[in-house]
Scaffold this active site. Structure first.
Site, PDB file in Angstrom:
ATOM      1  N   GLU A  20       0.866  -1.370   0.130  1.00  0.00           N
ATOM      2  CA  GLU A  20      -0.111   0.072   0.080  1.00  0.00           C
ATOM      3  C   GLU A  20       0.917   1.270  -0.153  1.00  0.00           C
ATOM      4  O   GLU A  20       0.403   2.430  -0.794  1.00  0.00           O
ATOM      5  CB  GLU A  20      -0.842   0.191   1.224  1.00  0.00           C
ATOM      6  CG  GLU A  20      -2.007  -1.011   1.065  1.00  0.00           C
ATOM      7  CD  GLU A  20      -1.911  -2.262   1.454  1.00  0.00           C
ATOM      8  OE1 GLU A  20      -0.619  -2.598   2.071  1.00  0.00           O
ATOM      9  OE2 GLU A  20      -2.434  -3.147   1.222  1.00  0.00           O
TER      10      GLU A  20
ATOM     11  N   HIS B 272     -11.660  -3.838   8.710  1.00  0.00           N
ATOM     12  CA  HIS B 272     -12.244  -3.820   7.197  1.00  0.00           C
ATOM     13  C   HIS B 272     -13.592  -2.952   7.349  1.00  0.00           C
ATOM     14  O   HIS B 272     -14.414  -3.182   6.293  1.00  0.00           O
ATOM     15  CB  HIS B 272     -12.223  -5.369   6.801  1.00  0.00           C
ATOM     16  CG  HIS B 272     -11.206  -5.907   6.418  1.00  0.00           C
ATOM     17  ND1 HIS B 272     -10.343  -6.454   7.561  1.00  0.00           N
ATOM     18  CD2 HIS B 272     -10.347  -6.431   5.489  1.00  0.00           C
ATOM     19  CE1 HIS B 272      -9.404  -7.107   6.936  1.00  0.00           C
ATOM     20  NE2 HIS B 272      -9.380  -6.996   5.497  1.00  0.00           N
TER      21      HIS B 272
END
Lengths: 332, 425, 347
Positions: free
Chosen positions: A64, A133
């Site tokens: 990321e 999440h």
């Protein structure tokens, strides 16, 4: 002006915006984890790799920070990347590049560069993703000068706002609520843009103003229908863009309704609601308030897994109805 | 050439430093890089090396002296060389001056809890309305939580819209905010407040314009089952109270004209001027077929022919009127409420209301405007009104002068506003 | 780097002459020496500003590391990019920046490279391919990979040199970037200036491998270690890496062992290293060494070097004068460049 209008899903509308931008401009490309043959974690990029090839729909390693930095560097030097993070939670890994680099480079370098970067990320709870999440981190990014923060509610806006974000010369953070991906709505064919500085009044009403973005705007509209059957007319304003925030539209509404309720999924404290409430309290609309400003935000807890707990941790339609009722009846 | 020895900055936030110890004395030979003196800052001590080789001369700081960053503390001279004559920097002072008076600790004067309730609390809007009305909120009984005074309490005390606090309130929208008494606009049967927007664009931009949806129209609540003209008037009055509009210029079209005339008679001098546009309530005839057809239409195809009757040139009504009308009717379920209004006020294609007495009772500047080719209400209804009421009959215009003859209407309203404001002054 | 005076260069004794000097050319070598002096004098002048309290904030000096910056940039043209570090003045000058605008930035003036918005730690010169110094350790590395992606996609033929210190070799950004660049065969020179300390922590106390170049094996790219104080060694490695990158062969990791003779920043009290160590490195000063070598090779005589130093002094003095005479930014323009103005925004 008269492009045919079809019913389209939210995810399809985003994909269509990406396809239009990529077809129009060779510099535009998509990168992220599993955006290629897999089609994206939420199937947003879908078949784009078949249509545009692997050079323009680029699967990155699970990196990321590196991916975000590559996107920033590419944006600095002539490309227009649309970088997808699989979940907004993973932005924590890329924060350095988004906050220290993308947001600041233009200013820090005295205007000699710009960073035309879009970072897309699915946000919010409701699918059992649990604490890592399911977060709603919009306020983090909205706190950073140099970034624009967008959160569409309808497929129409998703497409028009994303095209505007790709056109924009500066970095734009584009939040997509996971529960909206499967929703459908009218979307014209071809290119159109929704400007990045204007709220939309989704329902007019006289008794109170509800400000809510993304899936919360949808819930606020459902609540407004219930409220109308009780004779309470709620005006629902969808900011669409959280930074820069169109406070003029909110203030005009509050001047008429005298009551304000702000609904958002992120943790209640230090969130979007605080900013909107404070801006109203500081401005001309203050003198028109006939009740305290109410915030309905997420619980001060990580998002839990078990469905009942998960539901209880973020505002639901019935919570909005109850809060609006108290406000409209002068009980708040 | 002599090399200066300065007190260097060694921390980002350093402004002064103290020479804590010299490792060489005046006149002593020193080598470049040798430890020359030590300084002390707020954070730490640091060794300073000689910047050159030579003889230390012109030492200008004693041990313990606090000096500003960059101050010259001495010179390193070649043999026989004298240091340049330059005033040494004055020490900043060996101790930071003690602040006068007691030291204030941040936050210690800020109470962490609210004081015991003292008098009434009131909402910002209630305070503003009370201030405008010359009322003291502390004297009012609050109906809100913990006795908080709300706008409604001020309105009650002021006697505005008071009695009917339970009455449905018409929905209003400020098409423009401005100074002084605003225009208040009331639309006709089957329309909604947006009908005034084109006209308002042509009006004096400094004056406010509040448009209201009549009960059963636009975003307003439905009319009561036993709807009367008075119920419509009450809903408008409640909306004005809620918006804090005490004095204003009133404009009504068609059915809204009848409501305007009644309201003007009720409120008297609070209505600065009254303009009735193709008003209902001045005579018995009305196009009953239009009323029936309008209410029965369920499609664009069946509605559009009726809407054509509204203006001599239907283009002036704007595109999409039929679609918008049907959409709003469906979304808000407006049909039954409008049917009740039509049945109560215009049964059997006849105007069952008479506002001539109300118009006669109003003492302010009053005008009636008709289109000479009005197909819904005959313009001859303007005949025989009290002499003080000015009448305009516009050639080539139908039932909607505010859309068909915008420039003339804007001029008429501008004259009305001037006349009304002047009369009150 | 221009080779304007190559044709009038005197012949050089062939035996000791590094092969790369033929490629750089005599004019290029003299220009390299000039830039090294310019860096040294810029840093010393900046330090002087600082200790007198005339500048603001902190700064990080690259005194002792000049050969690395100039040696790498010798292999680059104006259309090639660099990303730099918090210790970035040298990279900036090596890539062709004007010292006047650098001093102006250092003093927070409107005429500075960043209009006074960036300061010492953010000097950039995009027109010359310098994408900017960076206040975040490792911050520029993935950005360099992105610039290389642009170069590959847009077929500009450019290569990107990413400077970073030994401290950055333990950042995640370093590892993610090397992997991506190698995976996609991007034209990047990862240039580690291993100056032995990450602030105060010695390399051996922070890094599990013996040298940064060892990391290259993990990402399937060549890794070389060179004497960072030797212009010839650095330039040779940089040319080879750049050639490989331009051929489409992907990235190279070049570790330049060097030393900063000043502290990490000006608040450094040098408690973690000895005077002897500092003196030993000073004896290996890259500029003196390069000057001696060019003199021995007949490329730049002692007289040439003296006139070159004089020219550098004048350039520094002119730069300081320009900066000190420049206006401060207007507070009315505080908000300028947070976003691109709508009118200026290209589609």
């Amino acid at each position: 002006m008269t492009a045919p209008i079809r019913e389209l899903g939210f995810a399809e509308a985003i994909r269509e915006a990406l396809a239009i931008a990529m077809a129009e401009d060779e510099r535009v490309f998509v990168m992220g984890e599993d955006v290629g043959v897999y089609g994206g974690a939420f199937q947003v990029t879908g078949d784009l790799v078949q249509r545009f090839g692997e050079d323009r729909v680029v699967d990155t390693p699970i990196s990321e920070l590196g991916g975000a930095g590559v996107a920033v560097g590419a944006a600095l030097t002539g490309l227009k990347p649309v970088f997808e993070l699989q979940f907004s939670d993973f932005s924590t890994l890329a924060m350095e590049q988004i906050v220290n680099q993308a947001a600041k480079l233009r200013y820090m370098l005295g205007g000699s560069v710009s960073v035309p970067l879009v970072v897309r990320m699915p946000t919010g709870s409701g699918l059992g993703g649990a604490a890592q999440h399911s977060q709603s981190l919009e306020a983090w990014f909205a706190h950073v000068p140099g970034l624009k923060v967008v959160e569409p509610t309808t497929p129409y806006d998703a497409k028009g706002l994303l095209l505007a974000a790709i056109d924009d010369p500066d970095p734009v953070i584009f939040f997509e609520h996971k529960l909206l991906y499967k929703t459908k709505g009218p979307v014209p064919e071809g290119r159109y843009v929704v400007p990045l500085d204007r709220a939309e009044t989704r329902r007019a009403g006289r008794d109170l103003t509800i400000v809510a973005a993304g899936v919360m705007a949808q819930k606020a509209l459902d609540a407004a229908t219930i409220l109308a059957s009780e004779g309470i007319e709620a005006e629902v304003i969808d900011p669409r863009v959280l930074r820069p925030l169109d406070m003029a539209t909110v203030a005009r509404s509050v001047t008429r309704t005298s009551r304000l309720l702000i609904v958002y999924e992120g943790a209640k404290s230090f969130g979007i609601g605080a900013e909107i409430a404070a801006a109203i309290a500081e401005g001309e609309a203050f003198g028109h308030l006939d009740a305290p400003i109410l915030r309905l935000g997420g619980a001060e807890t990580p998002i839990p897994y078990s469905p009942a707990l998960e539901r209880a941790a973020v505002p639901q339609v019935e919570d909005i109805v109850a809060a609006a009722r108290r406000l409209a009846r002068g009980e708040a | 050439m002599a090399v200066e020895v300065i007190l260097p900055r060694v921390d980002m936030d350093m402004e002064t430093g103290k020479v804590s110890r010299w490792h060489a004395a005046e006149g002593e030979a020193v080598a470049k890089g040798q430890l020359l003196f030590e300084i002390e800052t707020a954070k730490a001590a640091m060794d300073i090396e000689a910047p050159a080789s030579g003889t230390l001369r012109g030492v200008a700081a004693r041990e313990g002296d606090e000096l500003p960053v960059g101050a010259i503390v001495g010179w390193i001279c070649n043999d026989g060389e004298a240091p340049p004559a330059r005033a040494a920097a004055a020490p900043v002072g060996s101790a930071v001056a003690a602040p006068a008076g007691p030291v204030k600790v941040l936050g210690d004067s800020t109470p962490t809890s609210l004081p015991a309730a003292r008098g009434a609390t009131a909402t910002p809007k209630a305070r503003r309305l009370a201030r405008e009305a010359g009322l003291d909120v502390a004297s009012l009984a609050g109906s809100g939580p913990q006795g908080r005074v709300q706008a409604l309490d001020v309105e009650r005390a002021r006697g505005v819209g008071a009695a009917k606090s339970g009455a449905p309130r018409a929905h209003g929208e400020w098409l423009r905010r401005g100074a002084g008494p605003p225009f208040v606009f009331l639309h006709g049967f089957g329309a909604e407040l947006g009908v005034w927007k084109p006209l308002v664009q042509r009006l004096d931009p400094s004056r406010g314009a509040l448009a209201l949806d009549m009960p059963g129209h636009g975003l307003s609540p439905p009319p009561p089952d036993d709807v009367t003209l008075d119920a419509l008037v009450a809903a408008v009055e409640a909306a004005l109270a809620a918006e804090g509009v005490a004095r204003f210029h009133l404009v009504g079209h068609s059915l809204g004209g009848a409501v305007a005339a009644m309201l003007a008679a009720r409120l008297g001098e609070r209505v600065f001027s009254l303009t009735l546009v193709a008003p209902a309530g001045l005579g018995p005839e009305i196009d009953g077929a239009f009323m029936d057809g309008f209410l029965r239409a369920t499609s664009v195809a069946s509605l559009r022919p009726w809407l054509r009757r509204l203006a001599r040139d239907p283009e002036t009504l704007g595109a999409g009127l039929a679609e918008a009308t049907l959409k709003r009717r469906a979304e808000r379920g407006l049909g039954p409420g409008q049917a009740r209004i039509a049945a109560a006020l215009m049964p059997d294609g006849v105007q069952a209301i008479d506002v001539r007495p109300a118009l006669a009772a109003f003492g302010g500047p009053a005008r009636v405007v008709f289109g000479a080719e009005d197909a819904i209400i005959p313009p001859r209804h303007a005949v025989g009104l009290p002499g003080a009421v000015a009448v305009h009959v516009l050639a080539g215009v139908g039932h909607n002068p505010q859309l068909e003859a915008r420039a003339e209407m804007a001029r008429i309203l501008s004259d009305q506003a001037a006349a009304g404001d002047a009369r009150v002054r | 780097m221009t080779a304007a005076r190559a044709e009038d260069a005197p012949p050089v004794a062939v035996a000791n002459r590094p092969a790369i000097y033929d490629r750089v050319g005599a004019g290029g070598l003299r220009e390299a020496l000039r830039r090294m002096h310019l860096i040294r004098r810029f840093e010393e002048t900046a330090e002087d500003f600082y200790v007198r309290g005339k500048s603001y904030g902190t700064m990080h000096l690259s005194i002792g590391q000049e050969a690395t910056a100039v040696g790498v940039c010798a292999a680059l043209g104006d259309s090639d990019y660099v990303t730099s570090t918090h210790r970035g003045h040298g990279h900036c000058i090596a890539k062709g920046a004007e010292v006047g605008r650098m001093f102006a930035e250092f003093l927070g003036r409107e005429t500075g490279y960043c209009r006074g918005r960036g300061g010492s730690m953010h000097i950039a010169d995009p027109a010359k391919g310098n994408l900017g110094a960076n206040g975040i350790v490792g911050g520029g590395i993935p950005i360099a990979v992105g610039a290389a992606l642009s170069a590959k996609r847009l077929r500009t033929g450019a290569v990107v040199a990413s400077f970073f210190g030994d401290g950055a070799n333990n950042e995640g950004a370093f590892h993610e970037s090397l992997n991506i660049a190698s995976l996609w065969k991007l034209p990047v020179l990862f240039v580690c200036e291993n100056n032995q300390y990450g602030m105060s922590v010695a390399f051996a106390r922070s890094t599990a491998v013996a040298s940064v170049a060892d990391r290259a094996a993990a990402y399937s790219m060549p890794g070389v270690t060179v004497d960072g104080n030797d212009f010839a060694a650095v330039a040779a490695a940089a040319f080879e890496a750049a050639d490989r990158a331009r051929r489409g062969g992907g990235p190279t990791l070049v570790e330049c062992k060097t030393y900063r003779t000043r502290g990490h920043s000006r608040s450094d009290r040098n408690r973690y290293r000895t005077k002897d160590e500092i003196e030993a490195w000073k004896a290996r000063d890259p500029i003196e060494r390069f000057e001696r070598e060019l003199s021995a090779l007949g490329v730049a005589t002692a007289a040439d070097a003296a006139s070159l130093r004089e020219a550098v002094e004048r350039e520094i003095a002119d730069g300081v004068a320009f900066a000190e005479a420049s206006p401060a930014p207007s507070t009315a323009e505080l908000m300028r460049d947070v976003h691109t103005p709508a009118a200026a925004a290209p589609r």
